[in-house]
Design an enzyme around this catalytic site. Structure first.
Site, mmCIF file in Angstrom:
data_model
loop_
_atom_site.group_PDB
_atom_site.id
_atom_site.type_symbol
_atom_site.label_atom_id
_atom_site.label_comp_id
_atom_site.label_asym_id
_atom_site.label_seq_id
_atom_site.Cartn_x
_atom_site.Cartn_y
_atom_site.Cartn_z
ATOM 1 N N LYS A 216 0.758 -1.389 -0.140
ATOM 2 C CA LYS A 216 -0.114 -0.092 -0.124
ATOM 3 C C LYS A 216 0.762 1.411 -0.064
ATOM 4 C CE LYS A 216 -2.296 -0.655 3.844
ATOM 5 N NZ LYS A 216 -1.760 -2.073 4.301
ATOM 6 N N ARG B 74 -9.462 0.580 9.018
ATOM 7 C CA ARG B 74 -9.232 -0.863 9.282
ATOM 8 C C ARG B 74 -10.263 -1.614 9.914
ATOM 9 N NH1 ARG B 74 -3.197 0.312 9.027
ATOM 10 N NH2 ARG B 74 -2.098 -1.524 9.083
ATOM 11 N N ARG C 74 11.354 -1.874 10.997
ATOM 12 C CA ARG C 74 10.388 -1.438 11.899
ATOM 13 C C ARG C 74 10.101 -2.558 13.100
ATOM 14 N NH1 ARG C 74 5.035 0.357 8.398
ATOM 15 N NH2 ARG C 74 3.964 -0.713 10.177
HETATM 16 P P1 AMP Z 1 0.677 0.505 8.965
HETATM 17 O O1 AMP Z 1 1.687 1.513 8.760
HETATM 18 O O2 AMP Z 1 -0.755 0.938 8.218
HETATM 19 O O3 AMP Z 1 0.954 -1.120 9.064
HETATM 20 O O4 AMP Z 1 0.087 0.724 10.610
HETATM 21 C C1 AMP Z 1 1.152 0.519 11.621
HETATM 22 C C2 AMP Z 1 0.364 0.154 12.865
HETATM 23 O O5 AMP Z 1 -0.233 1.510 13.273
HETATM 24 C C3 AMP Z 1 -0.681 -0.867 12.676
HETATM 25 O O6 AMP Z 1 -0.237 -1.989 13.168
HETATM 26 C C4 AMP Z 1 -1.812 -0.193 13.977
HETATM 27 O O7 AMP Z 1 -1.082 -0.614 15.407
HETATM 28 C C5 AMP Z 1 -1.559 1.299 13.828
HETATM 29 N N1 AMP Z 1 -2.609 1.666 13.012
HETATM 30 C C6 AMP Z 1 -2.265 2.294 11.681
HETATM 31 N N2 AMP Z 1 -3.613 2.591 11.114
HETATM 32 C C7 AMP Z 1 -4.395 2.180 12.005
HETATM 33 C C8 AMP Z 1 -6.020 2.197 11.830
HETATM 34 N N3 AMP Z 1 -6.502 2.729 10.867
HETATM 35 N N4 AMP Z 1 -6.616 1.785 12.740
HETATM 36 C C9 AMP Z 1 -6.214 1.285 14.012
HETATM 37 N N5 AMP Z 1 -4.627 1.307 13.979
HETATM 38 C C10 AMP Z 1 -3.943 1.735 13.104
#
Ligand code: AMP
Length: 209
Positions: free
Chosen positions: A13, A88, A154
Site C-alpha cells: 500500500k 481498518r 520497523r
Molecule cells: P501501518 O503502517 O499502516 O501498517 O500501521 C502500523 C500500525 O499502526 C498498525 O499495526 C496499527 O497498530 C496502527 N494503525 C495504523 N492505522 C490504523 C488504523 N486505521 N486503525 C487502527 N490502528 C492503526
C-alpha cells in the site's frame, strides 16, 4: 480523486500510495505514518498508540477516527486524497463515510491490493526502511539507494508481530472489502507482481471511474 487503499500490511500500500500521490498530486494520509511520528515525538497520542503498535494490535477506533477527521479538515485534502491504512475496521469505514458526507465529499474508489499471506510474511520480515527519506527496501541493503541514509527494520516487522498483524487484518479489516463492494467502489488488484505492473492496473481502474 479521493481514494481508499486497502490491503494487508505488507501488500504494498505504501509503495502504491507514493506513486498515486505523484501521479495525481493528491494528499497522502497514512495513519501508520501519523502514529509513528507521534510515537517518535513522544506526544500523549504517541504514548497511547505505542502499546498497541508494538504488539501489532489496532489503535482504538476513536483515536484513529479523530486523527483522520482532523487531517481531512486540512486544505491540501481538497484537491483529493489517498487514505493509506485507514479505514481498518467497519466502525472506521462508517465514520469515514459519514464524515465525508458532512464535508460534501465522497470516495471515488476503494483499491484493495491483494497478496497471499505467506508472501506477506516473507516481505515484511525482510522489509527495511530508510531513516532519512522513508525509502522502502529489503534486508539485502544497509544503505539507502536514494539518499544514502541508514536502513532499519520497523519494530512491528519482527516475525511474531507480523503474524499478529495478519490475524488482526483477517478479523477486522478484510470484512471491509465487502463493505466497499456493497457500495460499488471496490477494485481488487493482484499485488504479487512488479510494482509498476500493479500500478498500471490501478491507474487503468481509476481511469474508468
Ligand atoms: P501501518 O503502517 O499502516 O501498517 O500501521 C502500523 C500500525 O499502526 C498498525 O499495526 C496499527 O497498530 C496502527 N494503525 C495504523 N492505522 C490504523 C488504523 N486505521 N486503525 C487502527 N490502528 C492503526
Amino acid at each position: 480523486m479521493n481514494i481508499v487503499l486497502l490491503g494487508a500490511p505488507g501488500a504494498g500500500k505504501g509503495t502504491q500510495a507514493a506513486k498515486l500521490v505523484s501521479e495525481y498530486d493528491i494528499a497522502h494520509i497514512s495513519t501508520g505514518d501519523i502514529l509513528r511520528a507521534a510515537v517518535k515525538n513522544m506526544t500523549p497520542l504517541g504514548k497511547e498508540a505505542k502499546t498497541y503498535m508494538d504488539k501489532g494490535d489496532l489503535v482504538p477506533d476513536y483515536v484513529v477516527i479523530g486523527l483522520v477527521k482532523e487531517r481531512l479538515q486540512e486544505k491540501d485534502t481538497e484537491k483529493g486524497f489517498i487514505l493509506d491504512g485507514f479505514p481498518r475496521t467497519t466502525a472506521q469505514a462508517v465514520a469515514l463515510t459519514s464524515e465525508l458526507a458532512d464535508l460534501g465529499r465522497n470516495i471515488d474508489a476503494a483499491i484493495a491490493v491483494v497478496v497471499d499471506p505467506e508472501v506477506i510474511v516473507e516481505r515484511l520480515t525482510s522489509r527495511r526502511l530508510c531513516h532519512a527519506c522513508g525509502h522502502i527496501g529489503t534486508a539485502a541493503i544497509t544503505e539507502c539507494p536514494v539518499c544514502g541514509g541508514q536502513m532499519y527494520q520497523r519494530d512491528d516487522d519482527k516475525p511474531e508481530t507480523v503474524r499478529n498483524r495478519l490475524d488482526v487484518y483477517e478479523k477486522s479489516t478484510a470484512p471491509l472489502l465487502d463493505y466497499y463492494k456493497g457500495a460499488d467502489l471496490l477494485v481488487e488488484v493482484d499485488g504479487d507482481r512488479p510494482v509498476d505492473t500493479v500500478f498500471a492496473d490501478i491507474r487503468a481502474a481509476l481511469a474508468k471511474n
